[in-house]
Design an enzyme around this catalytic site. Structure first.
Site, PDB file in Angstrom:
ATOM      1  N   HIS A   1      11.892 -39.135  43.410  1.00 28.90           N
ATOM      2  CA  HIS A   1      12.811 -38.466  42.705  1.00 28.90           C
ATOM      3  C   HIS A   1      13.593 -37.525  43.691  1.00 28.90           C
ATOM      4  CE1 HIS A   1      14.672 -35.995  39.118  1.00 28.90           C
ATOM      5  NE2 HIS A   1      14.742 -35.173  40.096  1.00 28.90           N
TER       6      HIS A   1
ATOM      7  N   ASN B   1      21.240 -34.948  42.645  1.00 26.90           N
ATOM      8  CA  ASN B   1      20.253 -36.058  43.002  1.00 26.90           C
ATOM      9  C   ASN B   1      20.749 -37.008  43.789  1.00 26.90           C
ATOM     10  OD1 ASN B   1      19.640 -35.079  39.971  1.00 26.90           O
ATOM     11  ND2 ASN B   1      17.825 -36.377  40.523  1.00 26.90           N
TER      12      ASN B   1
ATOM     13  N   ARG C   1      20.520 -35.602  32.174  1.00 27.09           N
ATOM     14  CA  ARG C   1      19.738 -34.818  32.221  1.00 27.09           C
ATOM     15  C   ARG C   1      19.942 -33.748  33.279  1.00 27.09           C
ATOM     16  NH1 ARG C   1      15.719 -32.334  34.870  1.00 27.09           N
ATOM     17  NH2 ARG C   1      14.839 -34.158  35.301  1.00 27.09           N
ATOM     18  N   ASP C   2      19.258 -34.376  34.285  1.00 22.67           N
ATOM     19  CA  ASP C   2      19.218 -33.559  35.665  1.00 22.67           C
ATOM     20  C   ASP C   2      20.794 -33.192  36.176  1.00 22.67           C
ATOM     21  OD1 ASP C   2      18.445 -32.259  37.879  1.00 22.67           O
ATOM     22  OD2 ASP C   2      16.833 -33.981  38.297  1.00 22.67           O
TER      23      ASP C   2
ATOM     24  N   CYS D   1      18.506 -28.468  40.081  1.00 17.07           N
ATOM     25  CA  CYS D   1      17.654 -27.770  39.037  1.00 17.07           C
ATOM     26  C   CYS D   1      18.401 -26.165  39.039  1.00 17.07           C
ATOM     27  CB  CYS D   1      16.080 -27.666  39.458  1.00 17.07           C
ATOM     28  SG  CYS D   1      14.972 -26.588  38.526  1.00 17.07           S
TER      29      CYS D   1
ATOM     30  N   HIS E   1      16.447 -35.284  45.607  1.00 16.31           N
ATOM     31  CA  HIS E   1      17.826 -34.745  45.717  1.00 16.31           C
ATOM     32  C   HIS E   1      18.364 -34.811  47.169  1.00 16.31           C
ATOM     33  CE1 HIS E   1      18.027 -32.644  41.727  1.00 16.31           C
ATOM     34  NE2 HIS E   1      16.525 -33.290  41.638  1.00 16.31           N
TER      35      HIS E   1
HETATM   36  P1  HMG Z   1       9.677 -18.843  27.836  1.00 14.57           P
HETATM   37  O1  HMG Z   1      10.685 -17.788  27.677  1.00 14.57           O
HETATM   38  O2  HMG Z   1       8.402 -18.329  28.672  1.00 14.57           O
HETATM   39  O3  HMG Z   1       9.285 -19.311  26.484  1.00 14.57           O
HETATM   40  O4  HMG Z   1      10.188 -20.125  28.318  1.00 14.57           O
HETATM   41  P2  HMG Z   1       9.051 -18.727  24.839  1.00 14.57           P
HETATM   42  O5  HMG Z   1       8.053 -19.418  24.223  1.00 14.57           O
HETATM   43  O6  HMG Z   1       8.872 -17.388  25.170  1.00 14.57           O
HETATM   44  O7  HMG Z   1      10.600 -18.993  24.178  1.00 14.57           O
HETATM   45  C1  HMG Z   1      11.732 -18.285  24.704  1.00 14.57           C
HETATM   46  C2  HMG Z   1      12.720 -18.711  23.746  1.00 14.57           C
HETATM   47  O8  HMG Z   1      12.961 -20.147  23.700  1.00 14.57           O
HETATM   48  C3  HMG Z   1      12.414 -18.372  22.061  1.00 14.57           C
HETATM   49  O9  HMG Z   1      13.589 -18.347  21.574  1.00 14.57           O
HETATM   50  C4  HMG Z   1      11.796 -19.769  21.953  1.00 14.57           C
HETATM   51  O10 HMG Z   1      11.706 -20.051  20.473  1.00 14.57           O
HETATM   52  C5  HMG Z   1      12.683 -20.855  22.399  1.00 14.57           C
HETATM   53  P3  HMG Z   1      13.913 -16.806  20.942  1.00 14.57           P
HETATM   54  O11 HMG Z   1      12.896 -16.357  20.109  1.00 14.57           O
HETATM   55  O12 HMG Z   1      13.921 -15.825  22.267  1.00 14.57           O
HETATM   56  O13 HMG Z   1      15.348 -16.988  20.417  1.00 14.57           O
HETATM   57  N1  HMG Z   1      12.184 -21.935  22.921  1.00 14.57           N
HETATM   58  C6  HMG Z   1      12.646 -23.313  22.445  1.00 14.57           C
HETATM   59  N2  HMG Z   1      13.847 -23.664  22.293  1.00 14.57           N
HETATM   60  C7  HMG Z   1      14.262 -24.986  22.072  1.00 14.57           C
HETATM   61  N3  HMG Z   1      13.220 -25.860  22.660  1.00 14.57           N
HETATM   62  C8  HMG Z   1      12.077 -25.540  23.124  1.00 14.57           C
HETATM   63  C9  HMG Z   1      11.806 -24.253  23.144  1.00 14.57           C
HETATM   64  N4  HMG Z   1      10.575 -23.475  23.782  1.00 14.57           N
HETATM   65  C10 HMG Z   1      10.952 -22.127  23.401  1.00 14.57           C
HETATM   66  N5  HMG Z   1      11.356 -26.357  23.610  1.00 14.57           N
HETATM   67  C11 HMG Z   1      10.173 -22.499  28.353  1.00 14.57           C
HETATM   68  C12 HMG Z   1       9.469 -21.342  28.442  1.00 14.57           C
HETATM   69  C13 HMG Z   1       9.346 -23.627  28.757  1.00 14.57           C
HETATM   70  C14 HMG Z   1      10.693 -22.775  27.098  1.00 14.57           C
HETATM   71  C15 HMG Z   1      11.444 -22.139  29.073  1.00 14.57           C
HETATM   72  O14 HMG Z   1      11.139 -21.777  30.554  1.00 14.57           O
HETATM   73  C16 HMG Z   1      12.358 -23.504  29.527  1.00 14.57           C
HETATM   74  O15 HMG Z   1      12.765 -24.146  28.728  1.00 14.57           O
HETATM   75  N6  HMG Z   1      12.177 -24.230  30.745  1.00 14.57           N
HETATM   76  C17 HMG Z   1      12.975 -25.301  31.009  1.00 14.57           C
HETATM   77  C18 HMG Z   1      13.805 -25.168  32.355  1.00 14.57           C
HETATM   78  C19 HMG Z   1      14.281 -26.551  32.749  1.00 14.57           C
HETATM   79  O16 HMG Z   1      14.505 -27.319  31.919  1.00 14.57           O
HETATM   80  N7  HMG Z   1      14.595 -26.612  34.139  1.00 14.57           N
HETATM   81  C20 HMG Z   1      15.039 -27.793  34.729  1.00 14.57           C
HETATM   82  C21 HMG Z   1      14.455 -28.813  34.439  1.00 14.57           C
HETATM   83  S1  HMG Z   1      13.066 -29.156  35.564  1.00 14.57           S
HETATM   84  C22 HMG Z   1      13.802 -29.979  37.118  1.00 14.57           C
HETATM   85  O17 HMG Z   1      15.032 -30.173  37.017  1.00 14.57           O
HETATM   86  C23 HMG Z   1      12.991 -30.790  38.189  1.00 14.57           C
HETATM   87  C24 HMG Z   1      13.189 -32.287  37.806  1.00 14.57           C
HETATM   88  O18 HMG Z   1      14.364 -32.704  37.914  1.00 14.57           O
HETATM   89  C25 HMG Z   1      12.206 -32.885  38.925  1.00 14.57           C
HETATM   90  C26 HMG Z   1      12.717 -32.425  40.233  1.00 14.57           C
HETATM   91  O19 HMG Z   1      13.896 -32.659  40.820  1.00 14.57           O
HETATM   92  O20 HMG Z   1      11.694 -32.095  41.124  1.00 14.57           O
HETATM   93  C27 HMG Z   1      12.289 -32.644  36.388  1.00 14.57           C
HETATM   94 MG    MG Z   2      15.546 -33.288  39.529  1.00 13.51          MG
END
Ligand code: HMG
Ligand code: MG
Length: 311
Positions: free
Chosen positions: A207, A249, A15-16, A240, A209
């Site tokens: 966690h 990571n 995933r990450d 990210c 990086h």
């Molecule tokens: P948004 O644009 O505000 O949401 O995104 P929305 O509700 O307006 O939806 C936008 C579009 O996405 C729409 O599609 C929705 O249907 C669709 P469209 O009508 O435009 O075609 N949608 C989805 N599709 C599939 N699955 C879903 C979903 N939700 C909406 N669940 C949202 C808000 C939260 C969805 C967006 O910002 C997002 O997906 N963000 C995720 C970003 C991400 O994954 N970042 C990396 C992970 S975090 C990380 O890496 C840190 C970590 O490792 C810890 C660390 O290192 O500290 C965890």
């Molecule tokens: Mg991370």
């Protein structure tokens, strides 16, 4: 040095790691990779995320991955879920554990999930309790605990506050994230002492990086305070996309090698782990940063050359 006898390595490479790769990895390769990680003895693997494919196109095949992987007794597979829609998709694909995430800093939270922290906590109401009602365990990440790419320093009180809120919702473990790899061991100690005053140590993970090469040192600080769950990504994959400048990571290979050398058990077979790293390096199409992996491959190449000379 006071250290635990055993550590749970929480593998987040599929995933990450893969969320940050430029090359689109075929679904079958992702599944083979997850199988290789399980084969290496990892018992907690975050396999994908059910997020918007507009935001993270690399993991748009999450349902196919979740449906395609072999499940087995004692192996926990998890997926990151940002909202109710993601939960529904995760449940439909048979997930039994999910993770939610939010950031300790407002700007990163907004850039990463397009909500304020208050809105995110409110939205978790639609995810955590329904997941639990469906028999699914929920883990949580608090990102940018040790520094934010947009805001700089982050008050440790924010990690304490968010850990408390998440635990009150029923999250079983909070993973404290150094999203951009700026933490140092003294800071880890300071943050953990505050968090551990409120949260039992088994319910806390770390966690890191490895942007500045401090991830292993940070782990040592956490281990000395009794933390026994550490997230890592095989080969040092990861980052990210919404945290500019963040490197991969902590490499699972480096972590496991260090733990084993210190007689701390993990249940992981390091040779098989290296094979999983090699597999990942082949399908992402570039070398991986793990130091153990580099040393191991170098040793193998030297042995091969010696054997050829002797033959
Ligand atoms: P948004 O644009 O505000 O949401 O995104 P929305 O509700 O307006 O939806 C936008 C579009 O996405 C729409 O599609 C929705 O249907 C669709 P469209 O009508 O435009 O075609 N949608 C989805 N599709 C599939 N699955 C879903 C979903 N939700 C909406 N669940 C949202 C808000 C939260 C969805 C967006 O910002 C997002 O997906 N963000 C995720 C970003 C991400 O994954 N970042 C990396 C992970 S975090 C990380 O890496 C840190 C970590 O490792 C810890 C660390 O290192 O500290 C965890
Ligand atoms: Mg991370």
């Amino acid at each position: 040095m006071k250290l635990p006898e055993r550590v749970t390595v929480y593998e987040v490479g599929p995933r990450d790691g893969l969320q940050n790769e430029a090359r689109n990895v075929p679904t079958a390769d992702k599944i083979a990779f997850i199988h290789a990680l399980a084969e290496a003895g990892l018992r907690h693997i975050e396999i994908t995320s059910f997020v918007s494919p507009r935001w993270i196109p690399q993991l748009a095949d999450s349902a196919e991955v979740a449906r395609g992987v072999r499940r087995r007794e004692g192996l926990t597979l998890s997926a990151l879920v940002p909202n109710r829609r993601g939960l529904d998709a995760a449940l439909a694909a048979g997930m039994k554990e999910i993770a939610v995430c939010l950031s300790a800093s407002e700007t990163h939270n907004k850039k990463n999930i397009n909500k304020t922290i208050a809105e995110t906590l409110a939205a978790f109401g639609e995810v955590v309790a329904p997941a639990q009602a469906a028999g699914v365990r929920v883990r949580a990440y608090v990102s940018t605990v040790f520094g934010c790419p947009y805001e700089g320093d982050v008050d440790p009180a924010r990690a304490v506050w968010l850990s408390r809120e998440l635990r009150a919702m029923g999250v079983y473990q909070v993973s404290l994230g150094d999203t951009i790899g700026v933490a140092n061991p003294r800071q880890v100690e300071r943050v953990l002492e505050l968090v551990l005053a409120e949260v039992p140590v088994d319910d806390v993970a770390v966690h890191f990086h490895d942007t500045q090469g401090t991830a292993l040192a940070n782990c040592l600080a956490a281990l000395q305070l009794g933390v026994t769950t550490i997230d890592a990504a095989v080969g040092g994959l990861g980052g990210c996309p919404y945290a500019p400048g963040a490197a991969g990571n902590l490499a699972t290979d480096d972590l496991v090698a260090m733990l084993h050398a210190m007689d701390i058990a993990t249940g992981v077979d390091l040779d098989k782990l290296v094979e999983a790293s090699r597999l990942a390096a082949a399908f992402v199409g570039h070398d991986l940063p793990s130091k153990y992996l580099k040393a191991h491959l170098g040793k193998q190449a030297r042995a091969r050359r010696q054997a050829e000379r002797g033959a």
